[in-house]
Write an enzyme that holds these catalytic residues in place. Structure first.
Site: not given
Ligand code: UDP
Length: 131
Positions: A126, A9, A115, A91
């Site tokens: 994706e 990212k 990601h 995450t």
């Molecule tokens: N995210 C955020 N706040 C939250 C949850 C997620 O900013 O409370 C962002 C974070 O950057 C995350 C992305 O949204 O990587 C996508 O969320 P996902 O649950 O898909 O997590 P990932 O698959 O990236 O671990």
């Protein structure tokens, strides 16, 4: 052979972590099949994160992911979808163990360096979106 979509990212690119992250996947034994530096257009960001469209953080997420260059990659190898997620850590970096990518380099859930697709189906979607 299984493939996954991984992306450094904008915060990871700004912190000069591309080499470290590529190296971790190579040392694990995975093969890089495609890669590019790019700035994500707004419409692609909204499509990529479409499942989060109704979440309160969606606007900030799209703003952040389009805020600078990213490094998009396709990695291939056995169980690569699940193992990439383990290598990344959870995450929320506050929960990420040292040794994981997020555990080593991130503190903020909004700016969590990397990601990786969460399932083989997401990976296929994706990879088609980005390559
Ligand atoms: N995210 C955020 N706040 C939250 C949850 C997620 O900013 O409370 C962002 C974070 O950057 C995350 C992305 O949204 O990587 C996508 O969320 P996902 O649950 O898909 O997590 P990932 O698959 O990236 O671990």
């Amino acid at each position: 052979m299984e493939q996954t979509f991984v992306m450094v990212k904008p915060d990871g690119v700004r912190k000069q972590l591309i080499g470290d992250i590529v190296s971790r996947f190579e040392r694990r034994g995975y093969t890089l099949r495609d890669a590019k530096v790019m700035t994500i257009p707004r419409d692609l960001a909204e499509e990529h994160y479409g499942e989060h469209r109704d979440k309160p953080f969606f606007g900030d997420l799209v703003q952040f992911i389009t805020s600078g260059q990213v490094f998009a990659m396709v990695w291939e190898g056995e169980n690569v979808v699940e193992n990439a997620r383990t290598m990344m850590g959870p995450t929320n970096p506050k929960e990420a163990a040292p040794g994981s990518i997020r555990g080593d380099y991130a503190t903020d859930v909004g700016e969590n360096i990397i990601h990786g697709s969460d399932s083989p189906e997401s990976a296929e979607r994706e990879i088609a979106l980005f390559f």
